[in-house]
Design a protein around this motif. Structure first.
Motif, PDB file in Angstrom:
ATOM      1  N   VAL A 245      36.001 -18.474 -65.392  1.00 19.42           N
ATOM      2  CA  VAL A 245      34.790 -18.872 -64.692  1.00 19.42           C
ATOM      3  C   VAL A 245      33.862 -19.642 -65.625  1.00 19.42           C
ATOM      4  CG1 VAL A 245      32.652 -18.030 -63.638  1.00 19.42           C
ATOM      5  CG2 VAL A 245      34.839 -17.033 -62.994  1.00 19.42           C
ATOM      6  N   LEU A 246      33.700 -19.129 -66.831  1.00 18.74           N
ATOM      7  CA  LEU A 246      32.793 -19.786 -67.765  1.00 18.74           C
ATOM      8  C   LEU A 246      33.299 -21.167 -68.151  1.00 18.74           C
ATOM      9  CD1 LEU A 246      31.800 -16.788 -70.036  1.00 18.74           C
ATOM     10  CD2 LEU A 246      30.427 -17.908 -68.290  1.00 18.74           C
ATOM     11  N   ARG A 247      34.604 -21.292 -68.341  1.00 18.32           N
ATOM     12  CA  ARG A 247      35.142 -22.606 -68.681  1.00 18.32           C
ATOM     13  C   ARG A 247      34.951 -23.586 -67.530  1.00 18.32           C
ATOM     14  NH1 ARG A 247      39.347 -19.644 -71.136  1.00 18.32           N
ATOM     15  NH2 ARG A 247      40.624 -19.857 -69.260  1.00 18.32           N
ATOM     16  N   ALA A 248      35.220 -23.096 -66.328  1.00 17.84           N
ATOM     17  CA  ALA A 248      35.132 -23.982 -65.165  1.00 17.84           C
ATOM     18  C   ALA A 248      33.697 -24.305 -64.812  1.00 17.84           C
ATOM     19  CB  ALA A 248      35.822 -23.331 -63.968  1.00 17.84           C
ATOM     20  N   ALA A 249      32.813 -23.296 -64.933  1.00 18.76           N
ATOM     21  CA  ALA A 249      31.451 -23.483 -64.457  1.00 18.76           C
ATOM     22  C   ALA A 249      30.535 -24.127 -65.473  1.00 18.76           C
ATOM     23  CB  ALA A 249      30.862 -22.130 -64.043  1.00 18.76           C
TER      24      ALA A 249
ATOM     25  N   ARG B 283      19.388 -30.831 -56.213  1.00 18.21           N
ATOM     26  CA  ARG B 283      19.302 -30.568 -54.773  1.00 18.21           C
ATOM     27  C   ARG B 283      19.591 -31.841 -53.979  1.00 18.21           C
ATOM     28  NH1 ARG B 283      14.289 -29.243 -54.439  1.00 18.21           N
ATOM     29  NH2 ARG B 283      13.520 -31.109 -53.397  1.00 18.21           N
ATOM     30  N   LYS B 284      19.047 -32.956 -54.411  1.00 17.92           N
ATOM     31  CA  LYS B 284      19.270 -34.223 -53.713  1.00 17.92           C
ATOM     32  C   LYS B 284      20.717 -34.695 -53.863  1.00 17.92           C
ATOM     33  CE  LYS B 284      14.470 -35.806 -53.997  1.00 17.92           C
ATOM     34  NZ  LYS B 284      13.537 -36.809 -54.567  1.00 17.92           N
ATOM     35  N   LEU B 285      21.324 -34.413 -55.015  1.00 17.15           N
ATOM     36  CA  LEU B 285      22.704 -34.822 -55.244  1.00 17.15           C
ATOM     37  C   LEU B 285      23.692 -34.056 -54.376  1.00 17.15           C
ATOM     38  CD1 LEU B 285      22.758 -35.233 -59.133  1.00 17.15           C
ATOM     39  CD2 LEU B 285      23.178 -37.037 -57.449  1.00 17.15           C
TER      40      LEU B 285
ATOM     41  N   LEU C  12      28.990 -31.020 -59.537  1.00 14.62           N
ATOM     42  CA  LEU C  12      27.614 -30.601 -59.307  1.00 14.62           C
ATOM     43  C   LEU C  12      27.479 -29.099 -59.516  1.00 14.62           C
ATOM     44  CD1 LEU C  12      24.731 -31.271 -58.506  1.00 14.62           C
ATOM     45  CD2 LEU C  12      25.395 -31.023 -56.102  1.00 14.62           C
ATOM     46  N   TYR C  13      28.476 -28.346 -59.096  1.00 16.51           N
ATOM     47  CA  TYR C  13      28.478 -26.903 -59.320  1.00 16.51           C
ATOM     48  C   TYR C  13      28.410 -26.573 -60.803  1.00 16.51           C
ATOM     49  CZ  TYR C  13      30.786 -22.330 -59.914  1.00 16.51           C
ATOM     50  OH  TYR C  13      31.121 -21.064 -60.301  1.00 16.51           O
TER      51      TYR C  13
END
Length: 438
Positions: A118-122, A160-162, A171-172
């Motif tokens: 999760v940490l690598r991906a996020a 938020r706009k993106l 974006l995540y």
């Protein structure tokens, strides 16, 4: 005569609201605890609890100990300590809470993804050193650290706009890292800066959770981010944001096949709506309640919530107060989408088709994600007509190919079995399989 008024107890009020409890329910729970302990009570009423929250009265010690029990929190977390008792403690406790939230976001997701994964991906490997140093800061360093609310808020707004034009995964990753940064920025801040940072942190954590849950299908990660967002709304004292977070949290059991478990979160959100929340936000909450009831088989209640949402939208149109800037995920098109789904689940396919066609007409150019859901629901409204169902599902898949949306893809797969196996079904299966392998 001495003035015995105290500052409003926002912490006690907030914890009551988060549980969806009325003043009377708090009083009843205290009475039950006192009875269990063979203690007598007199003079305790719903108005007494209200006065504790407004600061008109201070809870007697006999009530304070039971408040701690029924809420399951420390006295400090409920605003039950005097200024003298609090001296030297608030900063340490705030730091402990922020570290708890960091650990929450870094915990094992429990959905088959490892913590390191999760940490690598996020976050990306480059962010990990920041997290390690953050968790080992001393309290002296924490107290001297200050963030920049305006700069942080500007990035939150950009993210938020993106959301409406950027691919979900990158974006995540950015939003997740920004939420982590917000937890660091708020440490050591105080006064107006702290409140401003808390508002932006709540928005960032909510966006991260929405991306994780609706776009990428990571409910365990989403729930951790929701927890951060909810804690930040309390720090900010923002009831509208609290409604938004709790409403989104309700989708987890709704989509997870346990719509009845959404009730406590919806009740808590509803309590917050009594504190100056914009009518449009109330309308959105009614729509979520409608979907929960529809999935639970309560068709009459579901349709009633749609009626209440419609009335609230009409009230919002007459309201001179602008909606919150972050409230960009609901409009008339979304209302019609919820109404169509409620009619669909109740078996009124004619009404569902009418509402869903209206939703498609009303959805703006930025609503391609929601469009895939509406098209899938519209396909379901044509049950028994394989050709029309397949046509709508192909349009929904076109939308998914244009902009990935996990919730829309799930809805397509739910509707697909309604079409008999054959050439139409095989063609759809091939497109679904291709997207699954991406």
């Amino acid at each position: 005569m001495a003035d015995h008024r105290h500052p409003p107890n926002r912490l006690l009020a907030w914890e009551r609201l988060q549980r969806g409890w009325s003043y009377e329910e708090v009083a009843n729970r205290i009475r039950a605890e006192m009875s269990r302990c063979n203690e007598s009570e007199s003079g305790l009423s719903a108005n007494t609890v209200r006065r504790w929250e407004t600061g008109e009265r201070w809870p007697d010690p006999r009530y304070r100990k039971h408040l701690v029990v029924i809420f399951g929190l420390r006295a400090a977390d409920l605003g039950l300590l005097t200024p003298d008792e609090l001296e030297g403690r608030p900063q340490t406790e705030s730091i402990a809470e922020l570290r708890r939230l960091l650990e929450t976001m870094m915990a094992e997701p429990g959905d088959g993804i490892s913590r390191s994964g999760v940490l690598r991906a996020a976050l990306g490997i480059g962010v990990l050193p920041m997290l390690g140093s953050l968790l080992t800061h001393t309290e002296k360093e924490d107290a001297a650290w200050h963030g920049d609310p305006a700069a942080y808020a500007a990035i939150t707004e950009s993210h938020r706009k993106l959301y409406w034009s950027c691919s979900a995964r990158p974006l995540y990753e950015a939003a997740y890292a920004h939420t982590q940064l917000g937890l660091e920025q708020i440490r050591g801040s105080s006064g107006g800066d702290r409140v401003s940072l808390a508002v932006s942190l709540a928005e960032s954590a909510l966006l991260t959770a929405r991306l994780a849950f609706f776009d990428l299908g990571r409910p365990a990660v989403a729930e951790r981010c929701f927890d951060v967002a909810l804690s930040a709304t309390r720090e900010a004292g923002d009831h509208s944001l609290a409604v938004a977070v709790l409403g989104h949290m309700a989708f987890v059991p709704i989509f997870g096949g346990q719509p009845q478990h959404a009730r406590s979160r919806l009740d808590a959100a509803r309590q917050h709506t009594w504190h100056g929340v914009h009518p449009a936000v109330r309308a959105w909450l009614h729509c979520i309640a409608s979907e929960a009831d529809a999935r639970a088989g309560a068709g009459t209640s579901s349709r009633h919530h749609i009626d209440l949402a419609t009335s609230a939208v009409e009230s919002a149109a007459e309201n001179s107060v602008d909606e919150p800037a972050w409230f960009d995920f609901f409009d008339e098109g979304r209302l019609q989408s919820f109404a169509g789904y409620a009619a669909l689940i109740s078996g009124d396919h004619t009404e569902a088709g009418k509402r869903l066609h209206s939703a498609l007409d009303l959805l703006g150019p930025r609503a391609s994600k929601q469009r895939s859901v509406v098209l899938a629901d519209l396909a379901a409204s044509y049950k028994g007509d394989d050709d029309r169902q397949a046509q709508q599902l192909h349009l929904a898949l076109d939308s998914i190919e244009q902009e990935w949306y996990g919730a829309g893809f799930t809805r397509i797969r739910e509707v697909r079995p309604q079409i008999r196996d054959g050439a139409l079904g095989r063609e759809l299966d091939e497109r679904v399989r291709a997207l699954t392998m991406v």
